[in-house]
Motif scaffolding. Structure first.
Motif, PDB file in Angstrom:
ATOM      1  N   ASP A   4      18.128   7.794  10.847  1.00 59.31           N
ATOM      2  CA  ASP A   4      18.328   6.534  11.540  1.00 59.31           C
ATOM      3  C   ASP A   4      19.454   6.773  12.540  1.00 59.31           C
ATOM      4  OD1 ASP A   4      17.658   3.322  10.951  1.00 59.31           O
ATOM      5  OD2 ASP A   4      19.605   3.663  11.898  1.00 59.31           O
ATOM      6  N   ARG A   5      19.421   6.075  13.665  1.00 61.45           N
ATOM      7  CA  ARG A   5      20.483   6.266  14.648  1.00 61.45           C
ATOM      8  C   ARG A   5      21.829   5.789  14.114  1.00 61.45           C
ATOM      9  NH1 ARG A   5      18.120   8.245  18.969  1.00 61.45           N
ATOM     10  NH2 ARG A   5      16.039   7.541  19.648  1.00 61.45           N
ATOM     11  N   ASN A   6      21.791   4.921  13.102  1.00 60.65           N
ATOM     12  CA  ASN A   6      22.999   4.428  12.459  1.00 60.65           C
ATOM     13  C   ASN A   6      23.384   5.384  11.323  1.00 60.65           C
ATOM     14  OD1 ASN A   6      24.821   3.036  10.716  1.00 60.65           O
ATOM     15  ND2 ASN A   6      24.160   1.090  11.571  1.00 60.65           N
ATOM     16  N   GLU A   7      24.498   6.084  11.498  1.00 61.85           N
ATOM     17  CA  GLU A   7      24.902   7.095  10.514  1.00 61.85           C
ATOM     18  C   GLU A   7      25.145   6.498   9.138  1.00 61.85           C
ATOM     19  OE1 GLU A   7      28.334  10.581   9.900  1.00 61.85           O
ATOM     20  OE2 GLU A   7      28.368   9.268  11.668  1.00 61.85           O
ATOM     21  N   SER A   8      25.710   5.302   9.075  1.00 62.37           N
ATOM     22  CA  SER A   8      25.994   4.694   7.776  1.00 62.37           C
ATOM     23  C   SER A   8      24.715   4.439   6.988  1.00 62.37           C
ATOM     24  CB  SER A   8      26.779   3.393   7.958  1.00 62.37           C
ATOM     25  OG  SER A   8      26.025   2.431   8.670  1.00 62.37           O
ATOM     26  N   LYS A   9      23.639   4.106   7.691  1.00 57.96           N
ATOM     27  CA  LYS A   9      22.361   3.900   7.005  1.00 57.96           C
ATOM     28  C   LYS A   9      21.811   5.223   6.479  1.00 57.96           C
ATOM     29  CE  LYS A   9      20.867  -0.287   9.433  1.00 57.96           C
ATOM     30  NZ  LYS A   9      19.793  -0.912  10.252  1.00 57.96           N
ATOM     31  N   ARG A  10      22.005   6.300   7.238  1.00 57.68           N
ATOM     32  CA  ARG A  10      21.545   7.619   6.780  1.00 57.68           C
ATOM     33  C   ARG A  10      22.256   8.018   5.490  1.00 57.68           C
ATOM     34  NH1 ARG A  10      22.386   9.329  12.391  1.00 57.68           N
ATOM     35  NH2 ARG A  10      24.108  10.685  11.726  1.00 57.68           N
ATOM     36  N   ASN A  11      23.522   7.691   5.413  1.00 58.95           N
ATOM     37  CA  ASN A  11      24.322   8.126   4.266  1.00 58.95           C
ATOM     38  C   ASN A  11      24.214   7.187   3.074  1.00 58.95           C
ATOM     39  OD1 ASN A  11      25.289  10.350   5.723  1.00 58.95           O
ATOM     40  ND2 ASN A  11      26.970   9.149   6.605  1.00 58.95           N
ATOM     41  N   ALA A  12      23.563   6.034   3.270  1.00 58.78           N
ATOM     42  CA  ALA A  12      23.516   5.027   2.204  1.00 58.78           C
ATOM     43  C   ALA A  12      22.395   5.263   1.204  1.00 58.78           C
ATOM     44  CB  ALA A  12      23.370   3.633   2.812  1.00 58.78           C
ATOM     45  N   CYS A  13      21.458   6.138   1.534  1.00 59.24           N
ATOM     46  CA  CYS A  13      20.308   6.360   0.647  1.00 59.24           C
ATOM     47  C   CYS A  13      20.662   7.443  -0.371  1.00 59.24           C
ATOM     48  CB  CYS A  13      19.081   6.770   1.459  1.00 59.24           C
ATOM     49  SG  CYS A  13      17.586   6.920   0.459  1.00 59.24           S
ATOM     50  N   GLY A  56      12.288   0.390   5.509  1.00 55.43           N
ATOM     51  CA  GLY A  56      12.405   1.836   5.498  1.00 55.43           C
ATOM     52  C   GLY A  56      13.344   2.340   4.428  1.00 55.43           C
ATOM     53  N   SER A  57      14.469   1.659   4.230  1.00 55.04           N
ATOM     54  CA  SER A  57      15.413   2.094   3.207  1.00 55.04           C
ATOM     55  C   SER A  57      14.824   1.923   1.805  1.00 55.04           C
ATOM     56  CB  SER A  57      16.733   1.331   3.329  1.00 55.04           C
ATOM     57  OG  SER A  57      16.536  -0.062   3.202  1.00 55.04           O
ATOM     58  N   ALA A  58      14.021   0.874   1.618  1.00 54.94           N
ATOM     59  CA  ALA A  58      13.365   0.682   0.317  1.00 54.94           C
ATOM     60  C   ALA A  58      12.370   1.803   0.055  1.00 54.94           C
ATOM     61  CB  ALA A  58      12.655  -0.675   0.285  1.00 54.94           C
TER      62      ALA A  58
END
Length: 323
Positions: free
Chosen positions: A53-62, A35-37
């Motif tokens: 994403d339920r994980n905030e760090s993943k939301r902010n990493a894109c 998904g991130s790709a």
């Protein structure tokens, strides 16, 4: 039966990919490796992209995407991709008062890239249609590295309207799209069948390489003969290479997810009274891998299981292989 034809696409009436990107707002739900790709490639293609994403760090990493703190933030999107692990998670994110079916606007299209059952795709397609939206099943053949490089393959199916809108975006994310018709379940069945082929190939390669080692032929020599003669497919070379190098981490497909796919495929086989004895065997081999605690290894560790059954020493210390 006549093979499905490629539908007329929205992009056919636009003069450039840039105009298509400017005309659509897209979302991505589920920011694992795949998904991130997809999300990053959508941003790089110029799409206004929302990510959840339920994980905030993943939301902010894109980089370049707009983080969505709740699914309702995706209500502005025209096309929303979901990349989720199984039927339960896909259902939970799609249904209910706060799910995608409730929050997406009329005319929006939900594109599920997950490897899930044909039944859940058909169910969600009906729910979206009842709410004036579209649903397209678009599972993926390929790993996260191929997704980053836009080299994955998509198997796509759904009603013609939603498909014509979503397919140009999907095409921008991979190297080829196979159109499977208007039944979204067919795309999922195709993906499950492909994963059965990969899994059974891994089992046969693991057993064969173990036989060669036990007979005194260096694994590298046997692998070279096999993959540069009659068995030169991407699956034989890429996954067989992992067995050769005992490279089971990082996992492209962890054993529990591979087992889930085998289970789904065998359920479809049972429903259609299609005996699949080899697939059943490999399913049990994956259960044996979990019994050994190999839940974080790549499914190519079927080769490790074959070598251990043959009482062959690992080229590396087993503790290093399993780190």
């Amino acid at each position: 039966m006549t093979p499905p034809k490629k539908p007329t696409l929205v992009s056919d009436n636009l003069s450039s990919p840039d105009k298509l990107a400017a005309s659509l707002c897209v979302g991505v739900v589920g920011l694992g490796h795949m998904g991130s790709a997809f999300a990053q490639n959508l941003v790089d293609s110029g799409y206004k992209t929302f990510v959840f994403d339920r994980n905030e760090s993943k939301r902010n990493a894109c980089a370049g995407a707009k983080p969505a703190s709740v699914l309702a933030d995706l209500s502005v999107c025209d096309v929303v991709f979901s990349s989720l692990p199984d039927d339960t998670v896909l259902s939970n994110l799609s249904e209910g008062s706060n799910g995608l079916v409730s929050v997406l606007k009329e005319g929006a299209v939900h594109v599920s890239t997950s490897t899930v059952s044909p039944a859940i795709s058909r169910h969600l397609s009906q729910l979206h249609e009842m709410n004036g939206q579209g649903y397209v099943a678009s599972p993926v053949l390929g790993n996260p590295d191929l997704a980053k490089a836009r080299k994955v393959f998509f198997m796509v199916a759904g009603a013609s309207g939603p498909l014509s809108k979503a397919a140009p975006v999907i095409e921008s994310l991979g190297q080829h799209v196979f159109f499977m018709g208007d039944d979204p379940g067919h795309a999922n069945l195709m993906k499950l069948a492909a994963n059965v082929m990969i899994a059974t190939t891994l089992e046969s390669m693991g057993e064969t390489l173990a036989l060669l080692r036990k007979g005194g032929i260096p694994t590298e020599v046997g692998f070279d003969v096999l993959t540069n003669s009659l068995f030169d497919s991407k699956v034989h070379k890429a996954y067989g290479g992992k067995i050769l190098r005992e490279q089971y981490r990082p996992a492209g497909m962890v054993v529990p997810l591979a087992l889930k796919d085998m289970r789904l495929a065998l359920l479809e086989a049972e429903r259609s009274t299609t005996p699949m004895p080899f697939a059943s065997l490999v399913r049990d081999r994956m259960v044996a891998m979990l019994a050994r605690g190999w839940d974080t290894l790549d499914w190519s560790a079927l080769g490790l299981l074959a070598s251990q059954d043959a009482r062959l020493p690992s080229a590396q210390e087993l503790s290093d292989v399993l780190k």
